[in-house]
Every structure is written in C-alpha cells, then in structure tokens.
Design an enzyme around this catalytic site. Structure first.
Site, mmCIF file in Angstrom:
data_model
loop_
_atom_site.group_PDB
_atom_site.id
_atom_site.type_symbol
_atom_site.label_atom_id
_atom_site.label_comp_id
_atom_site.label_asym_id
_atom_site.label_seq_id
_atom_site.Cartn_x
_atom_site.Cartn_y
_atom_site.Cartn_z
ATOM 1 N N HIS A 39 0.818 -1.212 0.000
ATOM 2 C CA HIS A 39 0.000 0.000 0.000
ATOM 3 C C HIS A 39 0.853 1.265 0.000
ATOM 4 C CE1 HIS A 39 -3.764 -2.143 1.883
ATOM 5 N NE2 HIS A 39 -3.442 -2.600 0.704
ATOM 6 N N GLU A 108 -7.156 0.049 -4.697
ATOM 7 C CA GLU A 108 -7.948 0.895 -3.812
ATOM 8 C C GLU A 108 -7.514 2.339 -4.020
ATOM 9 O OE1 GLU A 108 -6.256 -1.007 -0.603
ATOM 10 O OE2 GLU A 108 -7.391 -2.857 -0.871
#
Length: 330
Positions: A39, A108
């Site tokens: 991430h 995302e």
C-alpha cells in the site's frame, strides 16, 4: 486440499522492522506463509505506517528460512507498470526458489489516487488487471522478447533476462461475484478479503470455481485464500476494539469511491460496530476460541489463511498459534 496457515505481517500497522521480527517469529511458530500489504496510504491514520512491500520482502526472505512469501495485495495497473511488477517478482522468485508468489487486484483509491490522481471505475480497473496479468505471464514465460499492444498497455520487444526456474504462483483478488469469477479464469488461486462465511460459501467460492472451469482448470487444485484480521486477548472487548485499525475494510464505499485520505477512512472505520467486526474478523480470548474462529471459515471453504494480527499483545497473538496450528491442520 489441505489447510495452510499464513501470517500477514502488516507494514501499515507496524514499523517495517517490527513486522519483519513478527515474520521470523511466525515462521518459528509454524506458519506456512508470510504475506505483506502493498500500500501507499494505510487503512487508518492514527499510528499508521506504510513501508514499501517489495523492499521489505527482500529483507524478510533473507531473514527467514522456508516460509512462502507473497504480497496481499499488489495493484499492477496504475502506480506500478505491470512489466516492472513482473520483473520484481521474477527476481525474487529466482533468488528464493519456491518461496515467492504475488497476489494482484484492481486496487484501492488509498494507494492509486495519491500518486496518479486517477481513479477509473471498477469494471475498467478489472479489465486493466486482467490485461496486466496477461502481460506479466507473457514476460515470465516467454523465451523471446514480448511485443504487446493492448487496450491499456504497450510493450515493445520487452524481455526479462532474469527469470525464475519455475512458475510464480499468482493469486487474484475476488470479492464480488465478477471479481471471483475473473480470479478463477486468470489466476492460479483465489485471494479474497474478510467476509462472512455465508458470503464465501454461497457467492465468492462458487463464482471462483465457475471461472476456473470456464478456463478449463480443475478448481480442486486451486487454493481459496483469504486475508482476515484477528485479535486475541483475555479481555474480549479489548480484543475486538483492537481490530478498529482495519474496520474501514468493512465499508464498501472505501473500495468503490475516490477516497484516498487515511483520515477520512478512519472516520468511517470508527463508525463500524462490534457486531460487524465479529462477523467478518476473528476475535478470541484463548487458543480454543481461535480454533473455533478458524474452523467457521474452513467450513465455508477457505483453504489458505492469511491472518492479520491486531492483538493488543502482538507477540502473544503469534505464540498462541503453537496450540492453534496443530489443531486446525488437516
């Protein structure tokens, strides 16, 4: 397919070196695999981290002896070029034979928007992911330079000189019906994320197996992996509240809309109730309770667990698996 137990060493909840120490401890306790988040922004703002997954994997692979390693999950379509992703995991797999795989997904907003400013719709991102996987597999397997002109990516005589001696196992993130079906069609294994057992059993896994059969694969030889967070503490309320860091993952809008500020995600996470966390995550006060939690997801069809440790005492949350792993292995 026999049950495999994996440990999710989060470098967005913990400092990279702390997560590395957890990985070593988890391998020594008996976990089969180690997974790491890939991430840019975290799923919570307060006390968060976001180390770089690939750099961390190299160090963690060297610090361990035999555990299988994979990201969970890499988005190979926007902030990363799929050619660079293929190069990275070919290198890691060559250096550590049999120990490296990759899990991919459509991403995302937390991770893609901050460094690209873009956020296509879910169908577009799914199409991009399928095309990225196609290119990655060509680069891993081809003995000749790869030229490719797709809808989203172009490669001109690209060749990976450093290749692994065997296949890089590829997991594909499938949460909804379409994503699960795409996983069955285009990957070696399913990777899904915390969901109630009823959804896994009646929606996710049947669609994954349908996609696999459509691609001429044998679903019985493909793993049903799931990332799910857990917390163990003698105080049940303390255990469940420790999972708050990941509660934003239970808010569907966080995956669909252009929400890239971790502070905003945290606001949503703080509204999630304990009942929802109990249904989607694992909460226990002792080893017996954790065994029961794992068994309820095994009954839904999960064969490879990717367990994120959010226990108040992190080391105790690892060590308890000395009792748990022998009880849940087939």
């Amino acid at each position: 397919m026999k049950t495999q137990m994996g440990y999710f060493a989060s470098i967005e909840q913990y400092r990279p070196m702390d997560a590395l120490e957890q990985a070593v401890r988890a391998e020594n306790v008996g976990f089969d695999s180690i997974w790491v988040d890939d991430h840019f922004h975290p799923w919570y703002h307060t006390n968060a981290q976001t180390g770089q997954a690939w750099a961390w994997m190299g160090a963690a692979l060297q610090a361990t002896k035999k555990a299988f390693f994979s990201t969970c999950i890499t988005c190979p379509i926007m902030r990363y070029n799929p050619g660079v992703v293929a190069q990275t995991f070919a290198t890691l797999r060559q250096m550590y034979p049999g120990r490296v795989g990759i899990a991919v997904g459509a991403g995302e907003a937390l991770n893609e928007v901050p460094v690209t400013g873009e956020w296509p719709s879910v169908p577009v991102r799914q199409d991009m992911t399928v095309e990225a996987v196609e290119v990655m597999q060509k680069l891993w397997e081809s003995k000749e330079p790869v030229s490719f002109k797709g809808k989203y990516y172009t490669f001109d005589k690209a060749f990976l000189y450093t290749k692994p001696d065997d296949k890089v196992p590829l997991y594909f993130s499938g949460m909804g019906p379409k994503g699960a079906q795409l996983a069955g069609k285009h990957a070696d294994h399913l990777m899904t994320v915390s969901a109630p057992p009823s959804v896994l059993k009646n929606v996710t896994i049947p669609n994954f197996e349908k996609g696999a059969r459509e691609a001429g694969k044998d679903p019985s030889k493909m793993e049903h992996a799931m990332l799910v967070w857990y917390s163990v503490d003698a105080d049940y309320d303390k255990a469940i509240e420790a999972l708050r860091f990941w509660a934003g993952c239970l808010v569907p809008a966080m995956f669909k809309y252009k929400v890239s500020d971790a502070k905003e995600v945290e606001l949503h996470a703080n509204l999630v109730g304990h009942d929802m966390m109990k249904d989607n995550f694992m909460v226990a006060t002792d080893a017996e309770g954790m065994i029961k939690e794992i068994e309820r997801f095994k009954a839904a069809g999960i064969t490879h667990f990717c367990l994120g440790n959010s226990s108040p005492d992190v080391n105790a949350g690892i060590d308890i698996f000395k009792e748990v792993i022998p009880a849940v292995k087939d």
